[in-house]
Design an enzyme around this catalytic site. Structure first.
Site, PDB file in Angstrom:
ATOM      1  N   CYS A  86       0.891  -1.102  -0.127  1.00 14.29           N
ATOM      2  CA  CYS A  86       0.145   0.009   0.180  1.00 14.29           C
ATOM      3  C   CYS A  86       0.764   1.346   0.113  1.00 14.29           C
ATOM      4  O   CYS A  86       0.528   2.363  -0.490  1.00 14.29           O
ATOM      5  CB  CYS A  86      -0.904   0.068   1.291  1.00 14.29           C
ATOM      6  SG  CYS A  86      -2.193  -1.016   1.247  1.00 14.29           S
ATOM      7  N   HIS A 363      -5.643  -2.571 -11.487  1.00 16.41           N
ATOM      8  CA  HIS A 363      -5.389  -3.930 -11.110  1.00 16.41           C
ATOM      9  C   HIS A 363      -5.755  -4.911 -12.504  1.00 16.41           C
ATOM     10  O   HIS A 363      -5.185  -5.177 -13.054  1.00 16.41           O
ATOM     11  CB  HIS A 363      -6.038  -4.173  -9.925  1.00 16.41           C
ATOM     12  CG  HIS A 363      -5.757  -5.301  -9.325  1.00 16.41           C
ATOM     13  ND1 HIS A 363      -4.411  -5.556  -8.600  1.00 16.41           N
ATOM     14  CD2 HIS A 363      -6.504  -6.579  -8.980  1.00 16.41           C
ATOM     15  CE1 HIS A 363      -4.350  -6.672  -8.025  1.00 16.41           C
ATOM     16  NE2 HIS A 363      -5.374  -7.112  -8.156  1.00 16.41           N
TER      17      HIS A 363
END
Length: 579
Positions: A86, A363
């Site tokens: 992250c 993604h």
């Protein structure tokens, strides 16, 4: 249960942890319950191959805590396993906020300690109170974040060629298929924690071969001809497997970096089997290779500007890659910058790349049923981006539910809205159904035409088949063990009808472990769907096969060699983009 989640996850691991360094909130033990990990919050790329990369500790500066070598290595391991997915390898921020020392020193040790312990409503997990980190680990990480981050080494042509091996030269390989397998109905199954794949015959349901690969293979892809199978591990190792051999085996291999997730082959007419592309997380780059040898030909960095704030990003990772059917191009999705690159392989020496500004944190995704439009989730932005691969332009940005995670999505014909593509979500129980036919159903194209509800958040994959009347949705990351060990199935002809729950984990006959059920994959005929029942490495796992017409148990594959089975890739469906 949170400890189980922390140690186990499907090719991506733990949390959408966002340390909101700019927030004026105070960590409060009383708020700890609010910060516990949700299904969406358990999901983020864990860079657990990079944790083993040898890096030097930067020299301590005035005012920074001095760490021993053991402390530094432990902090590095925790950071890459829990945080880097992250906050980035260099801590400059990705889906999470920056954790560079100019930020962390301003916050101070006590503040960092409390944030790591209790989390925050902004999404930072409560690592300390959840028990996922010990008191000593929390103290160490608060110190570790006050020193400059180490930078893993770059990986250029010299380093790649040092790992490149041709085990069987092209002229020594078979001229025709030497086995009796129905290759189109063969399955490549990821055995995540053993660093292997299992090739399973779709007819006999028997394991044909178990082949050593890179660690935790993320995906398998097929050459357009169906002869060659390519796998890529999280450690960035690509294996080229020749399915024509009497016993299918690796004939070439290469490492393209330290961490990676994606590989694809050229599919445009006249270019079948010629090239393969691999994309890495670290270094942030992609490489085009010869399709039959994996010889690296061209490496391109993805470092560049973000599409929204127009700021330089030092480590934009390569997410999913697909091969265009309309141009000699690869569609390369760059996670942090939000760019979709159309990489034209017609002339590698004069490489042409079209950059499409889409949405950040791209993604996974797949084509619509025509193979023309590519739909990809920008999951941290709750958005699906649509690209026309024929006209080579962005078509639409579509808001969906919380954290879409389609895998490759599911195509079917809706009784009211015509051709559609669907995605499930990590962050909520919804399934978003998007119209995909601008020619015959323009009023519905590129809109969420219907939203239905599954049994909860934590979904990773949704699946159907052109010959199926069913839509299957998994929920392997749901905190409830009964839900995570089952799937729901909808009637495509009547999506308003209550879904049916299939107790796949129970059908496996396995009684130990969480029995997470993940990633349905159809056989070539489209009359049965395979699900992985995924347990820890030291527990039994299985593959459960469901009869699509009756929705009843058809067969269970239980074999001691099935160690942590996750992704499954049918040769025909994968090479033809059938989903």
């Amino acid at each position: 249960m949170r400890k189980f989640f922390a140690s186990l996850f499907i090719s991506t691991a733990l949390t959408l942890g966002v340390l909101d360094a700019g927030a004026a909130e105070t960590a409060n033990p009383a708020d700890a319950k609010k910060h516990e990990m949700t299904p969406s919050g358990r999901y983020a790329p864990s860079l657990d191959a990079l944790k083993d990369q040898a890096v030097e500790q930067p020299g301590a500066k005035l005012g920074e805590p001095a760490l021993t070598d053991a402390e530094f290595n432990r902090g590095k391991q925790i950071y890459f396993e829990r945080c880097a997915g992250c906050h980035g390898v260099l801590r400059k921020g990705a889906t999470g906020k920056p954790l560079t020392t100019d930020v962390t020193k301003q916050l101070g040790y006590d503040y960092l300690h409390d944030f790591i312990t209790y989390g925050s409503p902004a999404g930072m997990p409560n690592w300390g109170t959840s028990g996922d980190l010990t008191k000593e680990d929390v103290e160490l990480m608060a110190k570790y974040l006050l020193v400059d981050p180490p930078q893993p080494p770059e990986f250029g042509m010299k380093e790649m060629k040092a790992t490149w091996k041709i085990l069987i030269p092209v002229d020594k390989r078979p001229k025709k298929q030497m086995n009796k397998l129905d290759l189109d109905n063969l399955f490549s199954v990821t055995l995540r924690d053993s660093g292997e794949i299992a090739l399973i015959d779709g007819h006999s349901k028997k394991i044909v071969e178990v082949i050593k690969t890179g660690y935790a293979v993320h995906i398998s892809r097929l050459s357009a001809s169906g002869r060659y199978l390519y796998t890529i591990g999280r450690d960035a190792k690509i294996n080229l497997i020749d399915l024509w051999m009497e016993k299918p085996a690796t004939v070439a291999e290469i490492k393209i970096g330290s961490e990676a997730r994606s590989v694809e082959t050229s599919k445009f007419k006249g270019w079948e089997d010629k090239y393969v592309i691999g994309g890495s997380y670290w270094p942030p780059q992609y490489v085009i290779m010869n399709g039959d040898t994996l010889e690296p030909l061209q490496i391109v960095s993805t470092r560049g500007m973000t599409i929204d704030t127009q700021e330089f990003h030092p480590e934009p990772r390569v997410a999913s890659i697909v091969a265009s059917h309309y141009q000699p191009e690869f569609v390369v999705n760059i996670k942090e910058t939000g760019q979709i690159l159309l990489v034209n392989y017609h002339d590698l020496k004069n490489l042409s790349v079209t950059t499409i500004a889409a949405e950040r944190f791209l993604h996974d995704g797949g084509f619509d049923s025509s193979g023309r439009y590519f739909l990809v989730a920008a999951n941290a932005r709750d958005t699906v981006a649509v690209v026309d691969t024929k006209d080579r332009k962005l078509v639409s940005l579509i808001k969906t539910g919380k954290t879409p995670h389609p895998g490759r999505g599911a195509n079917f014909v809706h009784p009211n809205f015509g051709p559609v593509w669907a995605t499930s979500h990590l962050g909520d129980e919804t399934i978003a159904i998007i119209g995909t036919d601008p020619a015959k159903h323009p009023q519905h194209a590129w809109k969420v035409v219907q939203t239905i509800k599954g049994q909860g958040g934590g979904s990773l994959f949704i699946k159907t088949h052109p010959k199926s009347k069913n839509l299957y949705v998994d929920t392997p990351l749901h905190p409830d063990a009964e839900i995570s060990s089952s799937v729901v199935v909808f009637d495509i002809g009547n999506l308003d009808k209550e879904h049916q729950v299939l107790p796949v984990g129970q059908w496996s006959g396995i009684t130990e472990g969480q029995r997470r059920v993940v990633q349905g994959e159809f056989n070539k005929a489209g009359d049965e769907i395979w699900f992985s029942v995924w347990n820890a490495k030291n527990q039994e796992s299985a593959i459960v096969i469901v009869d699509d017409k009756t929705r009843k148990l058809k067969h269970v594959i239980r074999d001691k060699r099935l160690i942590t089975p996750t992704g499954k890739f049918n040769v025909y469906n994968t090479r033809k983009d059938v989903y």
